[in-house]
Design a protein around this motif. Structure first.
Motif, PDB file in Angstrom:
ATOM      1  N   SER A 151       1.821   3.444   2.023  1.00 52.53           N
ATOM      2  CA  SER A 151       2.789   3.543   2.905  1.00 52.53           C
ATOM      3  C   SER A 151       3.868   2.670   3.701  1.00 52.53           C
ATOM      4  O   SER A 151       4.695   3.045   4.305  1.00 52.53           O
ATOM      5  N   HIS A 209       0.898   7.684  -4.975  1.00 52.63           N
ATOM      6  CA  HIS A 209       0.551   8.121  -4.197  1.00 52.63           C
ATOM      7  C   HIS A 209       0.331   9.681  -3.227  1.00 52.63           C
ATOM      8  O   HIS A 209      -0.223  10.270  -2.131  1.00 52.63           O
ATOM      9  N   ARG A 235      -1.046   3.525  -5.885  1.00 52.60           N
ATOM     10  CA  ARG A 235      -0.275   3.843  -4.773  1.00 52.60           C
ATOM     11  C   ARG A 235       1.248   3.605  -5.075  1.00 52.60           C
ATOM     12  O   ARG A 235       1.952   4.337  -3.826  1.00 52.60           O
ATOM     13  N   VAL A 294      -6.677   5.952  -8.532  1.00 54.22           N
ATOM     14  CA  VAL A 294      -6.723   4.766  -7.905  1.00 54.22           C
ATOM     15  C   VAL A 294      -5.325   4.586  -8.194  1.00 54.22           C
ATOM     16  O   VAL A 294      -4.461   3.780  -8.835  1.00 54.22           O
ATOM     17  N   GLY A 334      -7.392   6.056  -0.774  1.00 50.96           N
ATOM     18  CA  GLY A 334      -7.209   6.919   0.426  1.00 50.96           C
ATOM     19  C   GLY A 334      -6.771   7.510  -0.296  1.00 50.96           C
ATOM     20  O   GLY A 334      -7.434   8.293  -1.366  1.00 50.96           O
ATOM     21  N   GLN A 335      -6.081   8.110   0.684  1.00 50.69           N
ATOM     22  CA  GLN A 335      -5.183   9.646   0.722  1.00 50.69           C
ATOM     23  C   GLN A 335      -4.392  10.488  -0.439  1.00 50.69           C
ATOM     24  O   GLN A 335      -3.114   9.933  -0.540  1.00 50.69           O
ATOM     25  N   THR A 336      -5.080  11.291  -1.365  1.00 51.12           N
ATOM     26  CA  THR A 336      -4.163  11.301  -2.471  1.00 51.12           C
ATOM     27  C   THR A 336      -4.195  12.642  -2.910  1.00 51.12           C
ATOM     28  O   THR A 336      -5.858  12.825  -3.068  1.00 51.12           O
ATOM     29  N   MET A 356     -11.824   5.188   0.126  1.00 54.62           N
ATOM     30  CA  MET A 356     -11.532   3.544   1.064  1.00 54.62           C
ATOM     31  C   MET A 356     -10.204   3.322   0.073  1.00 54.62           C
ATOM     32  O   MET A 356      -9.119   2.759   0.803  1.00 54.62           O
ATOM     33  N   ASN A 362      -4.247  -3.992   4.881  1.00 56.47           N
ATOM     34  CA  ASN A 362      -3.324  -3.220   5.263  1.00 56.47           C
ATOM     35  C   ASN A 362      -3.044  -3.288   6.901  1.00 56.47           C
ATOM     36  O   ASN A 362      -3.473  -3.701   7.499  1.00 56.47           O
ATOM     37  N   ASP A 363      -1.954  -3.141   7.343  1.00 53.61           N
ATOM     38  CA  ASP A 363      -1.508  -2.645   8.169  1.00 53.61           C
ATOM     39  C   ASP A 363      -0.919  -4.163   9.050  1.00 53.61           C
ATOM     40  O   ASP A 363      -1.402  -3.806  10.626  1.00 53.61           O
ATOM     41  N   HIS A 392     -16.247  -1.963   1.891  1.00 48.13           N
ATOM     42  CA  HIS A 392     -15.258  -1.211   3.231  1.00 48.13           C
ATOM     43  C   HIS A 392     -15.776  -1.073   4.212  1.00 48.13           C
ATOM     44  O   HIS A 392     -15.263  -1.656   5.305  1.00 48.13           O
ATOM     45  N   PHE A 414       0.880  -1.479   0.091  1.00 51.45           N
ATOM     46  CA  PHE A 414      -0.359   0.473  -0.103  1.00 51.45           C
ATOM     47  C   PHE A 414       1.005   1.134  -0.253  1.00 51.45           C
ATOM     48  O   PHE A 414       2.288   0.942   0.458  1.00 51.45           O
TER      49      PHE A 414
END
Length: 473
Positions: free
Chosen positions: A29, A67, A64, A62, A362-364, A359, A272-273, A169, A27
């Motif tokens: 991160s 991002h 990665r 979308v 994500g934040q881009t 979700m 994720n994570d 999600h 992802f």
């Protein structure tokens, strides 16, 4: 296929990979820059040469790899609107070449959903369109292009997430369609992906009562059986992330993993994570299920064999494909929808209405905003970028800039309540405003739409700047 935190391979994950873990999903991160990413994927493959390294690099909203700055590639909706299969194949090949260079094996794309519901909160511009024939052709073109560069494709989200109004999600959607509708609308794009040779297909977490009224797709042997029997797919079935509410709410990820394996899923995307303890719990639950009969040993070995074949398929693609790819042409306003001519702008106010990302995206960075200050200054001297998240602040801003051309941007202007309300205020005070939809257009809603970009990523924003500077004639 767990996700994990940070840009380096944790020691615990290296140990799990050496012990046979099927793969990892990366992802934003996990990604700082290409050199760091290649070092990470090399470490993963050193720990387990057969591990499948996957990510979501669809293009458009979308991304990665990009991002931090936004994707340089158009969305699938933009490509579908242009309806140039050669361009779609070229874009996918370019994405594939970039993924191959950083050691990614599997791209969780293309999106094979037919976005027949304009209020869909999670698919939208990720889809090639609302027409199954168009979507099918471009799913096949994207699959060919991506895999020609040596990266596996994973068409998603079987059997189709396009006619839903809920994001899986956060809840469990239901696809209200009879068997005849599934046959002519939802399934053809997946059949097209299979004919094009896709190495994988990803499931959706949604109910399809026309086939199975008890289990969501990811846990349904009946629905997954359609992928095998109707679509003729023999490759690896990959679950959508099992930490999504549509899969694990009320049962947890370990139980969801067992249900998915038992139903016919081969590779489990856990989310994720994740921590070592969370991955251990999944493994332990699978072992317990083997002991108590919830899961057949043959099914687990079958899944493992398909994941091994997926890794081998990627090696074959790389041996038979090309290391490079043609550079796709820059995105232009040609694929935008316009209500009418757009005049050239002089020193406009570029007002971005706060629009929550899904979700999945994500934040881009998105739209025309401060992250594109240099491009705005070059093309639109004197322009000002503002973002408004508080509707109470909007009247004062409109009053302060009443003498300037006004461009308003938002994602899903007629779906999100804040955007509908903000658009109403803008149009009441500034009926001359140019209203730009950066998401999927709903022309039947109350907000007037003047331009549709079919995406909010960097490529779409730069093309919009070009349109505002040059006008459309």
């Amino acid at each position: 296929m767990p996700g994990f935190s940070g840009p380096r391979l944790p020691a615990w994950l290296a140990e799990e990979l050496a012990d046979g873990l099927g793969g990892v999903c990366l992802f934003g991160s996990n990604i700082d820059n290409p050199a760091q990413l290649r070092e990470l994927t090399d470490a993963i493959h050193a720990a387990n040469p057969n591990a499948v390294v996957a990510t979501d690099e669809e293009g458009g909203d979308v991304t990665r790899l990009h991002h931090r700055e936004g994707s340089p590639y158009p969305s699938m909706a933009y490509l579908g609107r242009l309806d140039d299969e050669t361009l779609t194949e070229t874009v996918a090949a370019a994405i594939g070449a970039e993924l191959r260079a950083v050691g990614i094996d599997l791209n969780v794309a293309p999106d094979a959903d037919v976005n027949s519901n304009p209020r869909n909160p999670v698919i939208g511009v990720r889809s090639f369109g609302a027409d199954a024939t168009v979507v099918s052709r471009h799913v096949a073109a994207y699959t060919r292009g991506l895999q020609s560069a040596g990266v596996g494709a994973s068409a998603k989200h079987f059997p189709g997430h396009g006619d839903t109004a809920t994001d899986s999600h956060v809840a469990l959607p239901t696809l209200i369609a009879d068997a005849a509708t599934l046959d002519v609308r939802e399934l053809p794009p997946f059949e097209a992906a299979v004919r094009a040779g896709t190495l994988a297909v990803m499931t959706s977490h949604l109910m399809v009562p026309a086939i199975d009224s008890q289990w969501p797709t990811t846990f349904s042997p009946a629905v997954l059986g359609e992928l095998r029997s109707r679509c003729g797919f023999t490759g690896a079935i990959v679950s959508d992330a099992l930490d999504m509410a549509g899969a694990s709410a009320g049962r947890g990820v370990p139980a969801a993993a067992v249900l998915a394996l038992a139903a016919g899923v081969d590779l489990l995307c856990l989310g994720n994570d994740l921590t070592h303890e969370q991955v251990r719990r999944v493994r332990d639950e699978i072992l317990d299920a083997l002991d108590d009969g919830r899961l057949a040993t043959d099914r687990v070995f079958e899944a493992a064999a398909r994941v091994g074949a997926l890794a081998e398929g990627v090696r074959w693609l790389r041996a038979s494909g090309t290391a490079g790819a043609p550079t796709p042409p820059a995105l232009t306003p040609d694929g935008f929808w316009r209500r009418g001519p757009v005049p050239p702008m002089t020193a406009p106010l570029l007002l971005r209405l706060g629009s929550p990302a899904s979700m999945a995206a994500g934040q881009t960075p998105w739209g025309i905003a401060e992250h594109l200050t240099a491009h705005v200054a070059d093309a639109l001297p004197g322009a000002t970028c503002l973002t408004v998240d508080d509707i109470d602040a909007l009247p004062a801003i409109l009053g302060e800039h009443r003498d300037r051309p006004l461009v308003v941007q938002g994602r899903d202007l007629n779906r999100v309540e804040f955007l509908r309300a903000a658009s109403a205020i803008v149009l009441e005070r500034r009926p001359d405003a140019l209203m730009v939809e950066l998401g999927w257009p709903d022309h039947d809603g109350p907000a007037r739409i003047d331009v549709v970009t079919y995406g909010s990523g960097r490529a779409a924003a730069l093309a919009l700047i070009q349109l505002l500077a040059d006008g459309s004639g």
